[in-house]
Scaffold this motif. Structure first.
Motif: not given
Length: 144
Positions: A1-12, A14-17, A23-26, A29-32
């Motif tokens: 869970f990359a929870m920092a807002n508005p910029e998560p600790e890792i971009e969605y 990049l993480a999923v690639s 299993i990624m969560a932030t 609202s613009d990502h799953p």
């Protein structure tokens, strides 16, 4: 869970690639899997207020978490799919937590919290008719 807002600790992206099994969560609202306190606070407080709980305890918070987890595994109403531009949300790596506009939240989370308050002894005004209570909750949302 990359929870920092508005910029998560890792971009969605990049993480999923990086890993196919991630299993990624932030908090975005613009990502799953948006983790947002709007899923908890209003419904935890609703259940607590409705039984006049003297405090919000761990049992009540766990009841909310478990209610959300169960709800994520249930079939998603079509109106939620439409609201989020999805075709068929289903429990899996891109849907591990209900969406904030899921109308079922009001009838699932507060009753779970209220029951936990009663069972843990912090409720001053217990609920006796659960069907009536759920109907009242749905009326508040205009779902009658």
């Amino acid at each position: 869970f990359a929870m920092a807002n508005p910029e998560p600790e890792i971009e969605y992206d990049l993480a999923v690639s990086t890993r196919k099994d991630i299993i990624m969560a932030t908090g975005r609202s613009d990502h799953p899997n948006q983790v947002n306190n709007v899923l908890g606070f209003p419904f935890i407080f609703r259940g607590a207020l409705d039984v006049r709980a003297t405090k919000i305890n761990e049992e009540m918070k766990m009841a909310a978490v478990k209610a959300l987890a169960r709800l994520a595994k249930d079939p998603v109403p079509e109106q939620v799919n439409i609201a989020y531009g999805e075709t068929k949300l289903i429990f899996g790596k891109d849907y591990i937590i209900p969406k904030p506009f899921d109308p079922r939240l009001i009838s699932v989370v507060p009753p779970a919290v209220a029951k936990a308050a009663m069972e843990s002894g912090v409720a001053k005004n217990p609920i006796h008719d659960w069907d009536k209570y759920i109907d009242e909750l749905l009326e508040r949302m205009g779902n009658d």
